[in-house]
Design an enzyme around this catalytic site. Structure first.
Site, short mmCIF file in Angstrom:
data_model
loop_
_atom_site.label_atom_id
_atom_site.label_comp_id
_atom_site.label_asym_id
_atom_site.label_seq_id
_atom_site.Cartn_x
_atom_site.Cartn_y
_atom_site.Cartn_z
N ARG A 257 0.85 -1.18 0.00
CA ARG A 257 0.00 0.00 0.00
C ARG A 257 0.89 1.24 0.00
NH1 ARG A 257 -3.42 -2.75 -1.51
NH2 ARG A 257 -5.51 -3.13 -0.69
N GLU A 286 -4.08 6.92 -4.83
CA GLU A 286 -4.53 6.27 -6.08
C GLU A 286 -5.92 6.72 -6.47
OE1 GLU A 286 -4.31 1.99 -5.92
OE2 GLU A 286 -2.27 2.09 -5.16
N HIS A 307 -1.19 -0.46 -9.91
CA HIS A 307 -1.78 -1.42 -8.95
C HIS A 307 -2.16 -2.74 -9.66
CE1 HIS A 307 -4.05 -1.65 -4.88
NE2 HIS A 307 -3.75 -2.88 -5.30
C1 8YV Z 1 -6.49 -6.02 -5.32
C2 8YV Z 1 -4.90 -5.61 -3.38
O1 8YV Z 1 -6.38 -5.84 -6.67
O2 8YV Z 1 -6.10 -7.43 -2.47
C3 8YV Z 1 -5.50 -6.40 -2.27
O3 8YV Z 1 -5.33 -5.93 -1.13
O4 8YV Z 1 -4.22 -4.70 -3.17
C4 8YV Z 1 -5.10 -5.88 -4.82
O5 8YV Z 1 -4.24 -6.87 -5.22
C5 8YV Z 1 -7.48 -5.04 -4.78
O6 8YV Z 1 -7.42 -4.90 -3.43
C6 8YV Z 1 -8.90 -5.42 -5.15
O7 8YV Z 1 -9.83 -4.78 -4.32
#
Ligand code: 8YV
Length: 345
Positions: A257, A286, A307
């Site tokens: 993150r 983002e 992402h």
């Molecule tokens: C996803 C991510 O694409 O799962 C997670 O925490 O960061 C990503 O890989 C995203 O969160 C989908 O909501």
């Protein structure tokens, strides 16, 4: 976080109808088809992110909300939730976009999709490490841009060898360990910092060195990878002060993150030559990305991805399957497998 109620379980949702499940973004076809069969599914066919007003309207009506990382489910939205909303089944692993404490206080269970995106996210982290160290995106532009005019040269496009270097993993959970396995195969030495030391057998298998002090680890590694969740405790964990501890040749990689790194400080230190380069798949604001990072990307100092860590057909279908299992289990009156518990916050 303590003092929060455990999610209410074992109480069969006595609905005489199919549960109304609102999904905020378009999901893979196979997942949507199954959701339509099982639930009264309200799907987002054009995939445009929902405004807070539209999410609030969904939360007033729905039995289950299926948000993604692009939906901020904060206290204001939770206050507007209708009495039927009992489950937020997040499509994704990270739940930092959801006020989970607030949801639990209202008796709303929250689930996520751990495990199924581990290997793909670790692959993408390794890809970023290689991309930055070996200047892959810069090189990949040269031929399409018609810039390979003088041909091969012994001193042109030189990058950095990764074999033999020290990788410092911040957060040795599933993804951190999957990255460590890959990195070991590439000849990197594994170092890690984590709230808790991992079991001795895992550490031995990875030949990993544990650093209780993040500061001490940062000063000694060549590559840093952020693989911990964003929580109040990890916000700007890689602060300006800590980033300054890195060697000038160091590379910083983040597929977790954006908020875990002070992004402005990172950009400033790369501009000043105090950190060599970075590979980022996630950002603090983002989808907005700092113009300074974009400028650095244009000059080849950083590699920016939008992402994409878990962006494989397989991960996204498995994530959808997990969401369905969590909803189904909950609606049948059982504990959904991927509940977020107060002790995890
Ligand atoms: C996803 C991510 O694409 O799962 C997670 O925490 O960061 C990503 O890989 C995203 O969160 C989908 O909501």
């Amino acid at each position: 976080m303590s003092g929060l109620p455990e999610p209410v379980m074992g109480e069969k949702m006595s609905l005489k109808r199919k549960p109304l499940v609102v999904v905020t973004r378009r999901l893979p076809d196979a997942v949507e088809t199954r959701m339509r069969e099982l639930f009264d599914a309200r799907l987002n066919h054009d995939d445009a992110p929902l405004s807070p007003d539209r999410i609030a309207a969904a939360m007033r009506e729905a039995d289950v909300l299926v948000p993604t990382v692009t939906d901020k489910i904060d206290a204001g939205l939770l206050a507007q939730a209708g009495p039927n909303l009992r489950l937020i089944a997040n499509f994704g692993n990270g739940v930092d976009h959801i006020d989970v404490g607030g949801a639990l206080e209202r008796g709303i269970t929250v689930t996520n999709t751990p495990g199924v995106l581990t290997e793909d996210t670790a692959d993408m982290t390794m890809a970023l490490i290689l991309a930055v160290a070996r200047r892959v995106p810069e090189g990949a532009r040269i031929i399409p841009d018609d810039d390979w005019t003088t041909g091969w040269s012994p001193t042109w496009m030189l990058g950095r060898r990764i074999t033999g270097k020290r990788l410092g993993i911040v957060g040795m959970g599933r993804i951190g360990q999957a990255l460590a396995r890959r990195a070991k195969a590439f000849g990197l030495q594994i170092h890690y910092h984590n709230r808790r030391r991992v079991p001795a057998a895992i550490e031995a298998g990875l030949e990993a060195t544990y650093w209780e002090s993040l500061d001490q680890m940062l000063a000694r590694v060549d590559i840093v990878s952020v693989n911990c969740p964003h929580t109040p405790a990890t916000y700007h964990l890689l602060s300006a002060r800590r980033l300054k501890l890195l060697k000038p040749e160091a590379i910083v990689v983040n597929t977790a993150r954006g908020e875990v790194i002070d992004e402005n400080a990172l950009a400033r230190l790369i501009e000043a030559g105090e950190i060599s380069a970075a590979g980022l798949d996630v950002f603090e604001q983002e989808p907005a990305v700092s113009p300074r990072l974009i400028k650095l990307a244009k000059s080849g100092k950083v590699v920016l991805l939008p992402h994409m860590g878990s962006a494989t057909f397989e991960s996204r279908i498995d994530m959808g399957e997990k969401v369905i299992i969590n909803i189904k289990t909950f609606m049948d009156g059982h504990r959904p497998p991927d509940r977020i518990l107060p002790s995890m916050l």
